[in-house]
Design a protein around this motif. Structure first.
Motif, PDB file in Angstrom:
ATOM      1  N   ILE A 124      49.515  41.109  49.214  1.00  7.56           N
ATOM      2  CA  ILE A 124      48.832  41.918  48.406  1.00  7.56           C
ATOM      3  C   ILE A 124      49.304  43.346  48.336  1.00  7.56           C
TER       4      ILE A 124
ATOM      5  N   VAL B  41      49.859  40.722  43.554  1.00  9.34           N
ATOM      6  CA  VAL B  41      50.208  39.594  44.454  1.00  9.34           C
ATOM      7  C   VAL B  41      51.633  39.446  44.500  1.00  9.34           C
TER       8      VAL B  41
ATOM      9  N   SER C 166      50.261  40.514  38.392  1.00  7.66           N
ATOM     10  CA  SER C 166      49.321  41.775  38.803  1.00  7.66           C
ATOM     11  C   SER C 166      48.463  41.943  37.549  1.00  7.66           C
TER      12      SER C 166
ATOM     13  N   TYR D 269      52.539  46.431  51.919  1.00  9.20           N
ATOM     14  CA  TYR D 269      51.789  45.335  51.723  1.00  9.20           C
ATOM     15  C   TYR D 269      50.830  44.899  52.717  1.00  9.20           C
TER      16      TYR D 269
ATOM     17  N   LEU E  59      46.058  35.426  38.981  1.00  9.64           N
ATOM     18  CA  LEU E  59      45.238  36.101  39.563  1.00  9.64           C
ATOM     19  C   LEU E  59      44.186  36.909  38.677  1.00  9.64           C
TER      20      LEU E  59
END
Length: 194
Positions: free
Chosen positions: A98, A168, A72, A107, A187
């Motif tokens: 996500i 994610v 994250s 999500y 990420l």
């Protein structure tokens, strides 16, 4: 003759002989120090102007050093961005999704199935909407495993101001408690300033 502490400029006492060479040496040292200071200030002002005109800025990045449920990045003052670009490279799990702070749905599934994913990667744009919620579009691809996932989606009720966390997640089958995301998964989040 004494000298100053930092630049070793001459400081004469009553019994010292005053020499032109000493004055010239002091002037040279002063000139060099002032020139270096002026260059540094100009460079910092120039960099600040460049930073102020940049539209796309890197907000944050996260790279896992061990297995986890997800990766994250926290975004401060998300309202200052027209949209965000999230670049992901995930290893492990069977499903990759996500999540965004405040989303009314849990999500948006990016891809996945029942076969293990060797790797899932891609770019996703997220646009906070004036009426609330966040619209996502983009695409991910995968190596080994089942591919599935929409090229767009809407998280209604997702936060569009203040601090948000973009996450994610990777799961294996329906087991959301497993640390399915492997070390090295990453990420990167960029923002387009308004």
């Amino acid at each position: 003759m004494n000298t100053t502490e930092h630049y070793q400029l001459n400081q004469w006492e009553g019994s010292d002989r005053i020499m032109r060479e000493d004055f010239n040496a002091d002037n040279r040292k002063t000139e060099e120090a002032l020139t270096e200071l002026a260059d540094t200030v100009a460079q910092k002002i120039g960099q600040a102007e460049v930073d102020a005109t940049l539209k796309w800025v890197k907000i944050g990045e996260s790279v896992l050093s061990g297995n986890a449920k997800g990766v994250s990045v926290t975004v401060e003052n998300v309202e200052q961005y027209c949209c965000l670009l999230m670049l992901l490279d995930v290893k492990g799990g069977t499903k990759v999704s996500i999540k965004w702070t405040g989303g009314s749905t849990e999500y948006i599934l990016l891809n996945g199935g029942w076969d293990p994913l060797e790797r899932s990667f891609g770019g996703i744009f997220a646009q906070p909407l004036a009426g609330g919620g966040v619209f996502f579009w983009g695409g991910t691809d995968y190596l080994a495993g089942s591919g599935y996932g929409p090229s767009q989606g809407l998280l209604t009720g997702a936060a569009t101001s203040g601090t948000v966390t973009v996450e994610v997640l990777a799961v294996t089958g329906n087991d959301a408690s497993a640390n399915a995301m492997e070390s090295g998964s990453s990420l990167y989040v960029y923002g387009l300033r308004k």
